[in-house]
Design a protein around this motif. Structure first.
Motif, mmCIF file in Angstrom:
data_model
loop_
_atom_site.group_PDB
_atom_site.id
_atom_site.type_symbol
_atom_site.label_atom_id
_atom_site.label_comp_id
_atom_site.label_asym_id
_atom_site.label_seq_id
_atom_site.Cartn_x
_atom_site.Cartn_y
_atom_site.Cartn_z
ATOM 1 N N LEU A 6 0.816 -1.203 0.000
ATOM 2 C CA LEU A 6 0.000 0.000 0.000
ATOM 3 C C LEU A 6 0.857 1.264 0.000
ATOM 4 O O LEU A 6 2.019 1.271 0.428
ATOM 5 C CB LEU A 6 -0.923 0.005 1.213
ATOM 6 C CG LEU A 6 -1.918 -1.168 1.293
ATOM 7 C CD1 LEU A 6 -2.726 -1.085 2.580
ATOM 8 C CD2 LEU A 6 -2.829 -1.182 0.081
ATOM 9 N N GLY A 7 0.226 2.350 -0.464
ATOM 10 C CA GLY A 7 0.883 3.650 -0.483
ATOM 11 C C GLY A 7 -0.157 4.744 -0.527
ATOM 12 O O GLY A 7 -1.371 4.477 -0.595
ATOM 13 N N THR A 25 -0.839 7.194 6.187
ATOM 14 C CA THR A 25 -1.611 6.707 7.336
ATOM 15 C C THR A 25 -3.040 6.403 6.918
ATOM 16 O O THR A 25 -3.541 6.916 5.894
ATOM 17 C CB THR A 25 -1.606 7.730 8.469
ATOM 18 O OG1 THR A 25 -2.211 8.953 8.008
ATOM 19 C CG2 THR A 25 -0.192 7.995 8.945
ATOM 20 N N LEU A 26 -3.714 5.620 7.724
ATOM 21 C CA LEU A 26 -5.105 5.247 7.512
ATOM 22 C C LEU A 26 -5.902 5.704 8.727
ATOM 23 O O LEU A 26 -5.606 5.310 9.861
ATOM 24 C CB LEU A 26 -5.214 3.724 7.335
ATOM 25 C CG LEU A 26 -6.576 3.175 6.908
ATOM 26 C CD1 LEU A 26 -6.889 3.598 5.475
ATOM 27 C CD2 LEU A 26 -6.588 1.650 7.014
ATOM 28 N N SER A 34 1.760 2.574 5.044
ATOM 29 C CA SER A 34 2.530 2.642 3.809
ATOM 30 C C SER A 34 3.563 1.522 3.764
ATOM 31 O O SER A 34 4.312 1.303 4.709
ATOM 32 C CB SER A 34 3.234 3.997 3.691
ATOM 33 O OG SER A 34 3.941 4.101 2.482
ATOM 34 N N GLY A 35 3.572 0.789 2.634
ATOM 35 C CA GLY A 35 4.512 -0.303 2.465
ATOM 36 C C GLY A 35 4.040 -1.629 2.999
ATOM 37 O O GLY A 35 4.728 -2.644 2.846
ATOM 38 N N LEU A 36 2.856 -1.675 3.634
ATOM 39 C CA LEU A 36 2.318 -2.909 4.186
ATOM 40 C C LEU A 36 1.409 -3.598 3.175
ATOM 41 O O LEU A 36 0.829 -2.954 2.290
ATOM 42 C CB LEU A 36 1.544 -2.633 5.471
ATOM 43 C CG LEU A 36 2.313 -1.965 6.621
ATOM 44 C CD1 LEU A 36 1.403 -1.814 7.829
ATOM 45 C CD2 LEU A 36 3.559 -2.750 6.968
ATOM 46 N N THR A 37 1.231 -4.897 3.340
ATOM 47 C CA THR A 37 0.282 -5.644 2.525
ATOM 48 C C THR A 37 -1.095 -5.600 3.177
ATOM 49 O O THR A 37 -1.253 -5.145 4.325
ATOM 50 C CB THR A 37 0.739 -7.098 2.359
ATOM 51 O OG1 THR A 37 0.715 -7.743 3.634
ATOM 52 C CG2 THR A 37 2.161 -7.161 1.800
ATOM 53 N N LEU A 38 -2.109 -6.098 2.461
ATOM 54 C CA LEU A 38 -3.466 -6.100 3.001
ATOM 55 C C LEU A 38 -3.552 -6.973 4.259
ATOM 56 O O LEU A 38 -4.220 -6.594 5.242
ATOM 57 C CB LEU A 38 -4.450 -6.603 1.945
ATOM 58 C CG LEU A 38 -4.670 -5.687 0.732
ATOM 59 C CD1 LEU A 38 -5.598 -6.356 -0.267
ATOM 60 C CD2 LEU A 38 -5.230 -4.340 1.160
#
Length: 447
Positions: free
Chosen positions: A78-79, A130-131, A142-146
């Motif tokens: 993610l980004g 951020t979310l 950012s940079g993480l998978t689902l």
């Protein structure tokens, strides 16, 4: 033989020689012998230095187009600007304690998207990566998978004592991946426009056409930009792709390069003997070759073919890669082949004048008295080739030798001018044949 007879015989020989000379002179003047009236001082092709000949391109091989695309990761990372579908039972959406839970909404992907249908409420990843979710601090995603984001959300609601561990079962899907806006400018002929842009790209080899293309994450590379706008460059375009970066640093580099170059030129032009060199390549412009010599592995790194917002992909036309024809060749401008070599015999055929055939655009060498193809074909070709410092060299090609000796038929290069002429003796022969079939045969029948 007495003295008077000898003098009479010598006189007849002298008058005969003078008559023959006058006949040749008259024939030469009547035929307009171009070797005398329009002389070209040429150097035989087999004696010219190799530096005047272009490198061959018959053996060039295409670059593996896989080098123009990025290798996507195993799992999407993610980004900023990614849109996630998030569903957290009891929190998103909020449910009253005694109310039944609401089912999550189903989202169908946009047209031409390769994503599967998703579920959850749309929440975008912020510019800082951020979310933002209800009741907790924004999470860095950012940079993480689902899967990693799903676990991070679950742990955050458990740690904040908002959900019990057995109730914390968030759903995280990808509704829409982030995109990069790339500008593609093409000067080649294309059969259609791109699918992924806001503007359809159409154009011809005579004008540049461009448009904005939205490339999804991990497809933001040169190959996808070309595919979305008509495919690889056509035959009217150069065998390379130019990439101009949109960053302010690269823009400043290009501006500074041009400023320094023209400043040095103005200072040097004060010298009347100054020879202006060719403009060097701008080091801030990335040029990606599409054909290379055998055994050459192009050094194309992933960061070279990765495109970001505002980057420009430029396909340059080969409109200037032409040669010109004149003299006994039909006059015109002809585009050189892009992927193979063209020698002088092929260039003559391309201009409509086969080797050994009658000359077009001239009265010589054609038919006489209604008889076609009776005469000697023109046998001398000159190549006028530009040299540095606005110079010129004339390359002389004897067509009789060129047929048998490959060294006598040089390759044509951009800017060459090909002039076909008769040799003087060929014009005399053609004039004699024409005179005979025009007047001689008539006299034979009259007698």
């Amino acid at each position: 033989m007495n003295t008077n007879d000898f003098q009479s015989h010598v006189g007849r020989m002298i008058r005969s020689a003078i008559g023959c000379s006058l006949a040749v002179a008259v024939a030469t003047s009547l035929t307009g012998c171009t070797s005398l009236t329009q002389p070209i001082d040429g150097i035989p092709a087999n004696r010219l230095s190799p530096e005047f000949f272009p490198p061959p391109k018959n053996d060039l091989v295409p670059v593996d187009i896989a080098n123009l695309s990025r290798e996507p990761p195993r799992d999407y990372q993610l980004g900023p600007d990614d849109i996630l579908g998030v569903y957290i039972e009891g929190v998103l959406p909020f449910n009253a304690p005694n109310a039944p839970p609401q089912p999550p909404p189903v989202n169908f992907p946009e047209e031409n998207s390769t994503l599967p249908p998703s579920i959850g409420y749309p929440i975008a990843v912020q510019d800082d990566g951020t979310l933002a979710l209800p009741l907790i601090e924004p999470l860095e995603v950012s940079g993480l998978t689902l899967d990693q984001v799903r676990e991070k959300i679950r742990q955050a609601y458990i740690d904040n004592e908002i959900l019990r561990e057995e109730k914390a079962r968030p759903i995280v899907t990808l509704i829409k991946e982030r995109t990069f806006d790339v500008i593609v400018v093409r000067e080649d002929a294309m059969g259609g426009g791109g699918r992924g842009g806001d503007e359809t790209i159409r154009g011809s080899d005579r004008s540049a056409a461009g448009g904005l293309v939205k490339l999804p994450a991990y497809k933001n590379d040169v190959l996808h930009a070309l595919v979305e706008t008509g495919g690889l460059p056509g035959l009217t375009a150069k065998n390379e792709v130019m990439v101009l970066r949109a960053s302010e640093a690269d823009k400043r580099k290009r501006t500074e390069f041009l400023r320094n170059y023209w400043a040095s030129q103005r200072a040097a032009m004060v010298d009347p003997c100054y020879c202006p060199p060719e403009m060097p390549d701008d080091p801030s412009i990335l040029r990606i070759p599409l054909r290379v010599s055998p055994g050459v592995v192009p050094n194309i790194a992933e960061e070279d073919i990765t495109l970001y917002d505002g980057d420009i992909v430029y396909i340059e036309s080969r409109e200037t890669e032409v040669f010109y024809t004149g003299g006994l060749l039909p006059g015109g401008q002809h585009l050189l082949p892009r992927d193979y070599d063209l020698d002088v015999l092929g260039a003559m055929a391309l201009a409509g004048q086969g080797i050994g055939s009658e000359a077009r655009g001239s009265g010589g060498g054609g038919g006489f008295g209604g008889i076609r193809n009776l005469g000697v074909a023109p046998g001398m070709l000159y190549i006028l080739r530009n040299t540095p410092c606005k110079g010129q060299v004339a390359i002389e090609v004897d067509l009789a030798k060129a047929v048998n000796d490959p060294r006598s038929r040089p390759l044509v290069q951009p800017g060459d001018t090909l002039i076909l002429q008769y040799k003087c003796e060929e014009e005399v022969i053609n004039f004699g044949l024409g005179t005979f079939f025009t007047y001689g045969v008539r006299q034979l029948f009259n007698n």
